[in-house]
Design a protein around this motif. Sequence first.
Motif, short mmCIF file in Angstrom:
data_model
loop_
_atom_site.label_atom_id
_atom_site.label_comp_id
_atom_site.label_asym_id
_atom_site.label_seq_id
_atom_site.Cartn_x
_atom_site.Cartn_y
_atom_site.Cartn_z
N THR A 9 0.85 -1.19 0.00
CA THR A 9 0.00 0.00 0.00
C THR A 9 0.88 1.24 0.00
OG1 THR A 9 -1.96 1.02 1.02
CG2 THR A 9 -0.22 0.24 2.51
N ASN A 10 0.24 2.40 -0.09
CA ASN A 10 0.94 3.68 -0.02
C ASN A 10 0.78 4.30 1.36
OD1 ASN A 10 1.63 3.62 -2.83
ND2 ASN A 10 -0.46 4.27 -3.31
N GLY A 11 1.61 5.30 1.62
CA GLY A 11 1.48 6.07 2.84
C GLY A 11 0.78 7.39 2.58
N ASN A 12 0.54 8.15 3.64
CA ASN A 12 -0.10 9.45 3.50
C ASN A 12 0.88 10.52 3.03
OD1 ASN A 12 -2.63 8.52 4.35
ND2 ASN A 12 -2.05 8.72 6.49
N GLY A 13 2.17 10.20 3.05
CA GLY A 13 3.17 11.12 2.52
C GLY A 13 3.42 10.84 1.05
N GLY A 14 4.61 11.14 0.59
CA GLY A 14 4.95 10.83 -0.80
C GLY A 14 4.26 11.75 -1.79
N MET A 15 3.63 11.17 -2.81
CA MET A 15 3.04 11.95 -3.88
C MET A 15 1.89 12.83 -3.41
SD MET A 15 2.92 9.42 -7.21
CE MET A 15 2.50 10.76 -8.34
N ARG A 16 1.12 12.37 -2.43
CA ARG A 16 -0.11 13.07 -2.07
C ARG A 16 0.14 14.50 -1.57
NH1 ARG A 16 -4.31 9.92 -2.61
NH2 ARG A 16 -5.75 11.08 -1.27
N GLU A 18 14.36 22.96 -12.35
CA GLU A 18 15.10 21.96 -11.57
C GLU A 18 15.67 20.82 -12.41
OE1 GLU A 18 12.80 20.62 -8.25
OE2 GLU A 18 12.20 22.66 -7.66
N GLY A 19 15.31 20.77 -13.68
CA GLY A 19 15.79 19.69 -14.54
C GLY A 19 14.87 18.49 -14.58
N SER A 20 14.08 18.32 -13.53
CA SER A 20 13.08 17.25 -13.47
C SER A 20 12.07 17.62 -12.39
CB SER A 20 13.72 15.89 -13.15
OG SER A 20 14.37 15.93 -11.89
N ILE A 21 10.92 16.99 -12.45
CA ILE A 21 9.89 17.17 -11.42
C ILE A 21 10.13 16.08 -10.39
CG2 ILE A 21 7.42 17.31 -10.97
CD1 ILE A 21 7.13 17.71 -14.10
N ASN A 22 10.65 16.47 -9.25
CA ASN A 22 11.07 15.50 -8.23
C ASN A 22 9.96 15.33 -7.19
OD1 ASN A 22 13.86 15.17 -9.24
ND2 ASN A 22 14.02 17.34 -8.71
N ILE A 23 9.47 14.10 -7.09
CA ILE A 23 8.33 13.80 -6.21
C ILE A 23 8.71 12.64 -5.29
CG2 ILE A 23 5.89 13.22 -6.10
CD1 ILE A 23 5.60 14.13 -8.99
N PRO A 24 8.58 12.82 -3.99
CA PRO A 24 8.84 11.70 -3.08
C PRO A 24 7.75 10.63 -3.20
CG PRO A 24 7.95 13.56 -1.86
CD PRO A 24 8.19 14.05 -3.27
N LYS A 25 8.10 9.41 -2.89
CA LYS A 25 7.12 8.32 -2.86
C LYS A 25 7.13 7.69 -1.47
CE LYS A 25 7.13 5.40 -6.34
NZ LYS A 25 7.60 4.53 -7.44
N GLU A 26 6.00 7.15 -1.08
CA GLU A 26 5.90 6.46 0.20
C GLU A 26 5.06 5.20 -0.02
OE1 GLU A 26 5.67 8.50 4.36
OE2 GLU A 26 3.62 7.94 3.84
N THR A 27 5.74 4.09 -0.12
CA THR A 27 5.05 2.83 -0.38
C THR A 27 5.77 1.69 0.35
OG1 THR A 27 4.10 1.46 -2.14
CG2 THR A 27 6.35 2.24 -2.46
N GLY A 28 5.07 0.61 0.55
CA GLY A 28 5.67 -0.52 1.26
C GLY A 28 4.75 -1.72 1.28
N LEU A 29 5.11 -2.69 2.10
CA LEU A 29 4.44 -3.98 2.11
C LEU A 29 4.23 -4.44 3.55
CD1 LEU A 29 3.57 -6.63 0.54
CD2 LEU A 29 5.94 -7.39 0.88
N PHE A 30 3.04 -4.95 3.82
CA PHE A 30 2.76 -5.65 5.08
C PHE A 30 2.73 -7.16 4.81
CE2 PHE A 30 0.81 -1.49 5.91
CZ PHE A 30 1.39 -1.19 7.14
N ILE A 31 3.39 -7.90 5.68
CA ILE A 31 3.32 -9.37 5.63
C ILE A 31 2.64 -9.84 6.91
CG2 ILE A 31 4.59 -11.53 5.43
CD1 ILE A 31 6.84 -10.02 4.07
N SER A 32 1.47 -10.44 6.73
CA SER A 32 0.68 -10.91 7.86
C SER A 32 0.62 -12.43 7.86
CB SER A 32 -0.75 -10.35 7.78
OG SER A 32 -0.73 -8.94 7.65
#
Length: 265
Positions: A153-160, A248-262
Amino acid sequence: MSVMNKVENVKEQYKDGSNLSIRTKLHDKYSTNKQGFFPWLFEKYEFPKGCRILELGCGNGAQWEKEIHKLPEDCTLVLSDFSEGMVKAVWEKYSSRTNMLAQKVDIQNIPFPDNCFDVVIANHMLYHVPDLSKALSEVNRVLKSGGKFYSATNGNGGMRPFLRDAFKKVNPKLNSFTENFTFNLQNGKEILSKHFDEVERYDYEDSLAITETQDLVDWLKSTITIAHYTENDLHGFYDYFEEIRQKEGSINIPKETGLFISTKK
């Protein structure tokens, strides 16, 4: 209910693979982590010999394109999605594989017996589910004891936050990217722990460095059916992002994503 998990919105968004392909292309083309998200996921997956695997919300099945031939001997893979268009797409892509089945499935009512699968996967889709508690109960039910549930899933940070700030500057009358994902990196462990005995979180470090502005505008257009804006509302965004790219030479956007293993004990 969030605009992202209204059934009619989700059906329209994923009636076929076109919107998903646009968004996948952006990340494939501009992610700064060159390992790639799918290879990273497959480092985390554990597929025992002879296992039964169910993917829910498989979309166009992109994560399997370079990996399906690596499945252990005698494994069975069931690719499923809420969208008939997506099921058709993965069937056309993988029907030559004797160990693959494709089926329309609603995660809130999984049509398989108890203790049926060794592995269940639901990546970047739980935030689209109206009744998440029921869905996770269903996942737990069909998993065998000791089985693993993988949910990226994604986090609340990053691109949003980046896009939220852009909307405030370009079209402040809109209330876009202000809703949190109903299932995200921040709350996922707490939600999953109500249904599974052991939950671990893994973060994938990445960002975007976009050098073709139209690709980002196309990404925004691809989310219209699950967002608080229309195509007309996007007037002015190309110029806004293009100014950043030129400076800036590019549009720099942070990402926040990861994985849960249950794990089900």
